[in-house]
Design a protein around this motif. Structure first.
Motif, mmCIF file in Angstrom:
data_model
loop_
_atom_site.group_PDB
_atom_site.id
_atom_site.type_symbol
_atom_site.label_atom_id
_atom_site.label_comp_id
_atom_site.label_asym_id
_atom_site.label_seq_id
_atom_site.Cartn_x
_atom_site.Cartn_y
_atom_site.Cartn_z
ATOM 1 N N MET A 1 0.814 -1.178 -0.071
ATOM 2 C CA MET A 1 0.102 0.181 0.042
ATOM 3 C C MET A 1 0.772 1.177 0.120
ATOM 4 S SD MET A 1 -2.984 0.954 2.683
ATOM 5 C CE MET A 1 -3.892 -0.564 2.419
ATOM 6 N N ASN A 2 0.700 1.849 -1.155
ATOM 7 C CA ASN A 2 1.793 3.178 -1.189
ATOM 8 C C ASN A 2 1.355 4.284 -0.289
ATOM 9 O OD1 ASN A 2 3.595 1.740 -2.961
ATOM 10 N ND2 ASN A 2 2.283 2.072 -4.737
ATOM 11 N N GLU A 3 -0.166 4.641 -0.266
ATOM 12 C CA GLU A 3 -0.398 5.865 0.183
ATOM 13 C C GLU A 3 -1.769 5.583 0.573
ATOM 14 O OE1 GLU A 3 -0.462 10.175 -1.313
ATOM 15 O OE2 GLU A 3 -2.048 9.176 -2.247
ATOM 16 N N GLN B 1 3.104 9.065 4.448
ATOM 17 C CA GLN B 1 2.534 7.763 3.822
ATOM 18 C C GLN B 1 1.115 7.988 3.846
ATOM 19 O OE1 GLN B 1 4.247 5.041 7.117
ATOM 20 N NE2 GLN B 1 4.786 3.974 5.392
ATOM 21 N N VAL C 1 -0.136 0.187 7.814
ATOM 22 C CA VAL C 1 0.728 -0.128 6.463
ATOM 23 C C VAL C 1 1.642 -1.326 6.704
ATOM 24 C CG1 VAL C 1 3.005 0.708 5.673
ATOM 25 C CG2 VAL C 1 1.166 2.291 5.882
#
Length: 342
Positions: free
Chosen positions: A1-3, A28, A307
């Protein structure tokens, strides 16, 4: 999950001073949506953070792009909004107290479990450096047996910093359910449980409304607490400390006394029976006062848990255990009896 895409429900003081700026500082996440029943407040916040504005939390929760939400509403809405968010597939960071009853707290915990989403309660006192250090010292056995404690949280009251002043929901029983004991006392019930690493099993209290003639909730409370190993102490929560804030805790042990947030410079002072005094300058406790804002670490811990897919540091069960002490204090005041939580 990048953002992570975050929605903040409720744009009052706690969102303004804590959640929103701390989310904005976290690389993030993206603040994607904000919601408030006061449309102008939501709109202004949305412009400030480049987010979409909502007047209805139900509409916000229908946004499939939102990964997680902060629930920063009046206390009586914590449980229903959190449960709805969890069922909508969102992770939830809920302000304290997590609910207004044990049944609601249990329903929140069950919703998180069945939906496979994270539920964290924003008990920020666990992340204060002096508190974390004191817990380590206590766990090491360095000060021997703990005999007693005194913890207090008091300030002049929410009217000084709430966006609605004296008209704030904080003073309305229908919306807040409980006053200083819920606003401040629950911080300290959680802190004592955290420091001692024990549950509170007996509670006696006096919970009064004596300073805020316009309020329908308590503004002063003093409790006597007993832990499962027999440690006894007092907890005070007040909206009537008119000159300054007190956010201190003292632990009285066999070999030393720990003074937490009791000194303006040294956030932890250890006074040993031998006469030795060790002072720790660990940085002050976070405050909303001008120039005093610092990270509560709550947001960063919540984001990291999502995250990295690990357990949140303050679970729904932890939040419920701290809430239980507050509910017991209310019961003790009403019945004029000691309440046993075992």
């Amino acid at each position: 999950m990048n953002e992570l895409k975050i929605g903040v429900i409720g744009c009052g003081s706690i969102a303004k001073h804590r959640h929103l700026p701390e989310y904005a500082a976290n690389t993030q996440i993206k603040i994607a949506a904000v919601c408030d029943i006061v449309k102008t407040r939501a709109d202004e916040t949305a412009v400030l953070y480049g987010a979409k504005s909502y007047e209805s939390y139900e509409e916000l929760l229908q946004n499939s792009e939102i990964d997680a939400v902060s629930v920063c509403t009046p206390n009586y809405l914590h449980a229903p909004i959190s449960i709805a968010a969890l069922k909508a597939g969102k992770h939830v960071l809920c302000e304290k107290p997590m609910a207004t009853s044990r049944a609601d707290a249990e329903e929140m915990i069950e919703a998180a479990r069945t939906c496979g989403k994270k539920l964290m309660i924003a008990h920020n006192q666990r992340f204060v450096p002096s508190h974390a250090k004191a817990r380590d010292i206590l766990a090491s056995g360095e000060i021997g047996k703990v005999y007693s404690f005194r913890t207090a949280f008091g300030h002049p009251g929410p009217e000084g910093w709430s966006v609605d002043g004296k008209d704030s929901w904080f003073f309305e029983k229908e919306k807040a359910f409980i006053g200083a004991m819920g606003d401040l006392g629950v911080h300290k019930t959680d802190l004592i449980r955290y420091l001692l690493n024990e549950e509170i099993v007996e509670v006696g209290s006096f919970v009064e409304t004596s300073a805020k003639e316009f309020a329908t909730v308590d503004d002063n409370a003093v409790c006597i607490l007993k832990s499962e190993s027999g440690i006894i102490g007092t907890l005070a929560a007040s909206w009537a400390y008119t000159a300054s804030e007190d956010n201190s805790t003292i632990i009285y042990g066999e070999k030393a006394i720990l003074r937490l947030e009791d000194d303006p410079v040294n956030s932890l002072v250890v006074q040993y029976q031998t006469g030795e005094v060790v002072k720790y300058e660990l940085g002050g406790i976070q405050t909303n006062d001008s120039g005093g804002q610092s990270s509560s670490r709550v947001i960063d811990k919540f984001v990291d848990s999502i995250v990295t897919d690990k357990d949140v540091p303050v679970s729904g069960m932890e939040g419920m255990s701290s809430l239980q002490v507050v509910l017991a204090a209310l019961e003790s005041n009403e019945t004029k009896k000691i309440v046993n939580l075992r």
